[in-house]
Design an enzyme around this catalytic site. Structure first.
Site, PDB file in Angstrom:
ATOM      1  CB  CYS A   1      -0.887  -0.160   1.213  1.00 43.21           C
ATOM      2  SG  CYS A   1      -1.570   1.655   1.505  1.00 43.21           S
TER       3      CYS A   1
ATOM      4  CB  CYS B   1       1.383   1.390   4.302  1.00 41.40           C
ATOM      5  SG  CYS B   1      -0.435   0.652   4.955  1.00 41.40           S
TER       6      CYS B   1
END
Ligand code: SF4
Length: 457
Positions: A377, A380
């Site tokens: 991600c 993230c």
């Protein structure tokens, strides 16, 4: 009627084509020959039927033309990744000038009625002709409409307004009411009132200019380049890659945009003086408190990740692809394994039994902060450095810092039991309560995370 002009009348261009008929693709009816940049184009030599030898065969198609075999014209294709790198440290004015120079009348500024008025000022400063369009959703604040009028007068331009399809709006409102977005999310209403009119506008262009900035939404806009092939919308020529998106202020901080507006004495939306930063539709925009992030004033009742109304959905593309695509999310789009993230030695990696235990405890020895993440991600990845720094800062402080990989087969559990809405989700497990508290902000810098922890520990 004048469409959009720089201060000098010598640069004015006629706009009558754009403002009278709202059904067809509105924009781009004017063409600038000899574009500096074009995409691969196919062309056919078309011959009138009467140019062919006469035939008596009655099944000859009655069409007015006969299409000769296609020929493919080789044209130069611009490398926009390279161009974005080259322009990485260029000023917004230089980027704007380059955009207008390259695309002439096939480019337009998307103006929302907020501080992206800076784009109009930059375009004005280039001295080149430029066009401006805006989406009138029918739900804007009165102050925004007044501001549109002020901007038109200030720059001597006519904004090309795009309106939603009345039949679609009628169907939505009749079936779901005027405020359905509070119940089931803003996507449907935004699709009808914003995205489709935008798509229509862009179908008449080869490029558009937005006010997106990296600092606007740490989650969704942190990777915005100054120019890119639009990952979502199509332009005049149709198909993927037919539209270029320029973001001249991508690298500019909000505070510097405001310094620029003040220095140039640019008119601004009066809502800003009431605490509004990001401005959209009236029911979906609110003022924010000092220190709150500007995007927290938009669709505040929804999860942070979804705060892109579809206009810049490409910002979410990678994550969406992962979440919807290859199941466990263990590999990135090209199939290669993604290395793990959050690797500070002061960070505890929680297994499924580990986080289940943590979630069950009524009394913990110390509070915990835990990020639910997926290594692929991009959001993230974007917060990795600050979260590692947080772990180092909190080492020995009595607050434990952990991570739990919550994609793949853990996702369902995390959604059900740990309030996972999107990656990353950050939870604080207080010392004397089993119920974790979800971090509500998109600000993922160390200071913001520390403020959250200190408020709860
Ligand atoms: Fe509808 Fe709100 Fe989206 Fe405006 S911002 S189009 S009112 S959901």
């Amino acid at each position: 009627m004048s469409l959009s002009a720089a201060a000098s009348s010598s640069t004015a261009i006629s706009a009558r084509t754009f403002s009278s008929d709202l059904k067809a693709p509105q924009l781009g009816s004017f063409r600038v020959p000899n574009q500096a940049v074009t995409f691969s184009q196919r062309w056919s030599s078309v011959k009138a039927v009467n140019a062919q030898p006469k035939r008596s065969d009655s099944i000859v198609p009655l069409a007015a033309t006969i299409v000769a075999p296609e020929e493919v014209e080789k044209v130069e294709v611009e490398d926009y990744v390279k161009l974005a790198n080259e322009l990485g440290s260029a000023s917004p004015l230089e980027i704007m000038d380059k955009a207008l120079e390259k695309f002439g009348n096939d480019i337009a500024i998307a103006f929302s009625g907020a501080e992206d008025v800076a784009l109009i000022e930059y375009a004005h400063l280039t001295g080149r002709p430029y066009r401006v369009f805006s989406l009138d959703t029918g739900r804007l604040n009165p102050e925004t409409y007044q501001f549109f009028d002020t901007v038109e007068k200030h720059y001597g331009i006519h904004i090309e307004y795009m309106f939603p399809d009345s039949v679609e709006v009628q169907a939505l409102v009749r079936s779901k009411g005027l405020f359905s977005f509070y119940e089931d999310g803003h996507q449907e209403c935004c699709r009808v009132r914003k995205v489709r009119p935008l798509r229509r506008a862009l179908k008449g262009l080869r490029a558009w200019i937005t006010g997106q900035r990296k600092d606007q939404s740490p989650g969704t806009r942190s990777e915005v380049p100054v120019v890119q092939v639009d990952p979502v919308f199509e332009g005049l020529d149709g198909g993927a890659g037919s539209l270029v998106k320029w973001n001249p202020v991508a690298n500019v901080e909000g505070v510097d945009v405001w310094n620029f507006l003040r220095a140039m004495n640019v008119p601004v939306n009066s809502l800003h003086s009431q605490g509004y930063i990001s401005i959209g539709c009236e029911p979906c925009t609110r003022s924010v408190l000092p220190g709150q992030h500007e995007r927290e004033g938009r669709w505040w009742w929804e999860d942070a990740k979804a705060k892109e109304c579809g206009l810049h959905k490409g910002n979410l593309k990678q994550e969406d692809g992962q979440a919807n695509g290859n199941g466990n999310g263990a590999a990135n789009p090209n199939g290669t394994a993604t290395p793990d993230i959050f690797t500070s030695q002061n960070l505890v990696t929680l297994s499924r039994p580990g986080i289940e235990n943590l979630a069950r405890l009524e009394n913990r020895q110390e509070p915990w902060i835990v990020v639910l993440y997926a290594p692929w991600c991009q959001f993230c990845q974007a917060m990795e450095a600050s979260y590692d720094e947080l772990a180092n800062k909190l080492a020995g402080s009595g607050v434990k810092v952990g991570k739990f990989r919550a994609d793949g087969e853990q996702k369902e559990y995390a959604q059900k039991e740990l309030q996972l809405g999107s990656f990353p989700t950050i939870l604080f497990f207080p010392k004397h309560s089993s119920r974790p508290i979800k971090y509500p902000s998109e600000k993922r810098d160390v200071d913001s995370l520390m403020a959250f922890i200190n408020a709860l520990r």
